[in-house]
Design an enzyme around this catalytic site. Structure first.
Site, short mmCIF file in Angstrom:
data_model
loop_
_atom_site.label_atom_id
_atom_site.label_comp_id
_atom_site.label_asym_id
_atom_site.label_seq_id
_atom_site.Cartn_x
_atom_site.Cartn_y
_atom_site.Cartn_z
N HIS A 135 0.85 -1.19 0.00
CA HIS A 135 0.00 0.00 0.00
C HIS A 135 0.89 1.24 0.00
O HIS A 135 1.95 1.25 0.60
CB HIS A 135 -0.90 0.02 1.25
CG HIS A 135 -2.06 0.94 1.11
ND1 HIS A 135 -1.97 2.28 1.36
CD2 HIS A 135 -3.33 0.71 0.72
CE1 HIS A 135 -3.14 2.85 1.14
NE2 HIS A 135 -3.98 1.92 0.75
N ASP A 187 -7.99 -5.13 -0.10
CA ASP A 187 -8.47 -5.99 -1.18
C ASP A 187 -8.14 -7.45 -0.98
O ASP A 187 -8.63 -8.31 -1.72
CB ASP A 187 -7.86 -5.51 -2.51
CG ASP A 187 -8.41 -4.15 -2.88
OD1 ASP A 187 -7.63 -3.19 -2.98
OD2 ASP A 187 -9.64 -4.04 -3.02
C1 SDX Z 1 -6.16 0.16 -2.95
O1 SDX Z 1 -4.26 4.62 -2.01
C2 SDX Z 1 -5.25 4.03 -1.40
O2 SDX Z 1 -5.69 4.44 -0.36
C3 SDX Z 1 -5.84 2.84 -2.15
C4 SDX Z 1 -6.88 2.03 -1.42
C5 SDX Z 1 -8.14 2.82 -1.18
O3 SDX Z 1 -8.88 2.47 -0.24
O4 SDX Z 1 -8.43 3.75 -1.99
O5 SDX Z 1 -6.36 1.57 -0.18
C6 SDX Z 1 -7.31 0.81 -2.25
O6 SDX Z 1 -5.89 0.51 -4.07
C7 SDX Z 1 -5.32 -0.85 -2.21
C8 SDX Z 1 -4.11 -1.36 -3.05
C9 SDX Z 1 -4.63 -2.47 -3.99
N1 SDX Z 1 -3.53 -2.86 -4.96
C10 SDX Z 1 -2.95 -4.06 -4.88
O7 SDX Z 1 -3.13 -4.86 -3.97
C11 SDX Z 1 -2.01 -4.35 -6.05
C12 SDX Z 1 -0.68 -4.91 -5.51
N2 SDX Z 1 0.05 -3.82 -4.80
C13 SDX Z 1 1.06 -3.08 -5.54
O8 SDX Z 1 0.70 -2.85 -6.89
C14 SDX Z 1 1.56 -1.87 -4.75
O9 SDX Z 1 1.82 -2.32 -3.48
C15 SDX Z 1 0.72 -0.62 -4.64
C16 SDX Z 1 0.34 -0.10 -5.99
C17 SDX Z 1 -0.50 -0.87 -3.83
C18 SDX Z 1 1.57 0.43 -3.92
O10 SDX Z 1 2.59 0.76 -4.77
P1 SDX Z 1 3.74 1.79 -4.31
O11 SDX Z 1 3.43 2.47 -3.04
O12 SDX Z 1 4.07 2.62 -5.49
O13 SDX Z 1 4.88 0.82 -3.94
P2 SDX Z 1 6.01 0.42 -4.94
O14 SDX Z 1 5.38 -0.06 -6.21
O15 SDX Z 1 7.00 1.54 -4.98
O16 SDX Z 1 6.65 -0.84 -4.21
C19 SDX Z 1 7.73 -0.71 -3.31
C20 SDX Z 1 8.49 -2.01 -3.46
C21 SDX Z 1 8.91 -2.31 -4.90
O17 SDX Z 1 10.04 -3.15 -4.84
P3 SDX Z 1 11.54 -2.45 -4.96
O18 SDX Z 1 11.52 -1.62 -6.24
O19 SDX Z 1 11.69 -1.59 -3.71
O20 SDX Z 1 12.49 -3.60 -5.00
O21 SDX Z 1 7.64 -3.11 -3.08
C22 SDX Z 1 7.42 -3.96 -4.21
C23 SDX Z 1 7.78 -3.17 -5.44
O22 SDX Z 1 8.23 -4.03 -6.48
N3 SDX Z 1 6.00 -4.33 -4.17
C24 SDX Z 1 5.53 -5.55 -4.34
C25 SDX Z 1 4.14 -5.44 -4.16
N4 SDX Z 1 3.82 -4.18 -3.90
C26 SDX Z 1 4.97 -3.49 -3.92
N5 SDX Z 1 6.16 -6.73 -4.62
C27 SDX Z 1 5.35 -7.81 -4.73
N6 SDX Z 1 4.00 -7.80 -4.57
C28 SDX Z 1 3.37 -6.63 -4.29
N7 SDX Z 1 2.06 -6.60 -4.15
#
Ligand code: SDX
Length: 433
Positions: free
Chosen positions: A309, A367
């Site tokens: 998140h 989710d």
């Molecule tokens: C919602 O914003 C809100 O409030 C949203 C929400 C709401 O109520 O409105 O809470 C609802 O959208 C919840 C989120 C639902 N999405 C997912 O579950 C999809 C999976 N999650 C990822 O896509 C991600 O975690 C996000 C999009 C939710 C957050 O992305 P960020 O904050 O931009 O984090 P990031 O992509 O910079 O990740 C940081 C690191 C990265 O690795 P490094 O580059 O540091 O090596 O964490 C890794 C990412 O690759 N990472 C994951 C991951 N999420 C982040 N690796 C594996 N699986 C994951 N799910």
């Protein structure tokens, strides 16, 4: 008069400094008002994805990502989940206070008066292919509402703004249920206003005209909880979209349609559908370690959907509440979804012990378990994000209402860092190549 707290920004190239004012809220990290940095030092600031940028002052919702706190108008989500109901949360988010008995009675009647849709909306819906995704239908139809309700489009009239907000809250269940009925080829049901908000939605979803329908009270309570937990969430991607669209002066129906389009993405509200697809793909708990490794592999696009998140770097309080509700519901309904719940539970256990997830503070978000509840309620996969949109409509429109009376607000227009070609003159075709 207390001295305004400032932060000194110094340009080491010129030695020029600027005292940037600090803005402090009721809770949360203070922010620096950066306008002067541009005017005094000649710089813009750069923050792709706005991860470290405050876009507005808001009194609607507060999140503490480190402590796993979520407040709607100051009330903890845990208390509202246990003691309130979705329509009361709608009143709270829209007007800022819990309703008195008289206000509650009046609001209930007002919302019920607007649950039906213009028959033209159903003719519009009949134009979609039967395999249309309900979110694609909602984007189109909610945007089209502005063409049916000309009497509430004056965004400068507070009564018009409130009427549009009530219309959106009241009609979303009808339109979402219609989208479902259309895709399964069953006749539309009409709202029954003697029912509560959630019961009414369930009867429009699952009742058929040939037989009486009584919603299962366990299902009603589970769905009521889901709607409360998804109602608002500060300046998430879809809410920020509604604000940005609204900042141009467009009508609230068009702005909310833009929010629905944003919520549809799998990185946002589309994740609940993606979680079930992921759990079904894993199917065997023995394969969980393989998928966890894939989620860590930068060369593999696979992510653990429902994990991570932008704000919560600790547990998402909504996920904690939903996990328990999931367990209780599956026990109550003796549901066939237990294998998916078991895979989800083991996946969470394994991921939370893995350094990759620990280091990156990746926890289950709202989710991760929500899809299992919706599936246990008999809601089809392609309707999961539509339910999220139905719940979040009140958050979008409450934030829009707040923006419309915010003196700071002007049209949203971010800057950029230009990295394209330097200025150059046009070349005639004969001179090229
Ligand atoms: C919602 O914003 C809100 O409030 C949203 C929400 C709401 O109520 O409105 O809470 C609802 O959208 C919840 C989120 C639902 N999405 C997912 O579950 C999809 C999976 N999650 C990822 O896509 C991600 O975690 C996000 C999009 C939710 C957050 O992305 P960020 O904050 O931009 O984090 P990031 O992509 O910079 O990740 C940081 C690191 C990265 O690795 P490094 O580059 O540091 O090596 O964490 C890794 C990412 O690759 N990472 C994951 C991951 N999420 C982040 N690796 C594996 N699986 C994951 N799910």
């Amino acid at each position: 008069m207390a001295k305004t707290r400032t932060v000194t920004v110094t340009d080491n190239a010129t030695g020029k400094s600027f005292e940037a004012p600090v803005i402090e809220g009721t809770h949360g990290r203070p922010v620096i008002d950066i306008k002067g940095i541009s005017q005094e030092l000649g710089y813009f600031v750069h923050d792709p994805g706005y991860a470290f940028t405050s876009s507005c002052r808001s009194a609607v919702t507060y999140i503490d990502g480190e402590q796993g706190v979520l407040l709607y108008r100051g009330y903890p989500i845990e208390q509202l989940a246990e003691r309130s109901n979705y329509l009361e949360v709608c009143y709270l988010l829209m007007f800022g206070e819990l309703p008195t008995p008289e206000q509650w009675e009046e609001f209930n009647i007002l919302v019920r008066r607007h649950t039906m849709v213009h028959e033209g909306i159903r003719r519009f819906m009949n134009g979609y292919r039967a395999d249309a995704h309900p979110m694609g239908m909602l984007v189109g139809i909610i945007g089209a509402l502005s063409t049916f309700y000309h009497d509430s489009l004056d965004i400068n009239d507070p009564a018009n703004r409130e009427l549009s907000a009530v219309r959106l809250i009241a009609k979303m269940p009808t339109i979402a249920a219609d989208a479902y009925k259309y895709t399964i080829g069953q006749p539309y049901m009409y709202p029954v206003n003697s029912l509560g908000y959630v019961e009414n939605f369930l009867q429009m979803m699952f009742a058929v005209r040939a037989e009486p329908y009584v919603p299962n009270p366990v299902a009603v309570r589970a769905l009521e909880l889901m709607l409360i937990l998804h109602a608002d969430h500060e300046q998430n991607a879809s809410t920020s979209t509604v604000r940005l669209a609204g900042s141009s002066g467009t009508n609230p129906f068009a702005a909310v349609a833009a929010g629905i389009a944003t919520l549809w993405g799998p990185a946002h509200g589309g994740a609940n559908e993606a979680v079930i697809n992921m759990l079904e793909a894993i199917s065997d708990p023995n394969d969980i370690p393989k998928y966890v490794e894939r989620a860590k592999d930068k060369n593999d696009p696979f992510r653990l959907m429902g994990f991570g998140h932008r704000v919560y770097k600790n547990f998402d309080p909504r996920a904690t509440i939903i996990r328990q509700a999931c367990h209780d519901l599956l026990a109550d309904l003796d549901s066939k979804n237990e294998p998916l719940f078991e895979i989800a539970r083991q996946l969470e256990e394994i991921a939370l012990k893995d350094d990759y997830f620990i280091e990156r503070k990746l926890y289950p978000n709202v989710d991760f378990y929500s899809g299992i509840i919706l599936s246990a309620l008999g809601i089809p996969l392609n309707m999961f994000t539509a339910i999220f949109a139905m719940a979040r409509t009140v958050g979008w429109i409450s934030q829009w209402l707040e923006m419309m009376v915010d003196e700071d607000q002007r049209i949203g227009r971010p800057q950029q860092v230009y990295i394209g070609a330097a200025r150059r003159d046009y070349l005639a075709m004969v001179d090229r190549g």
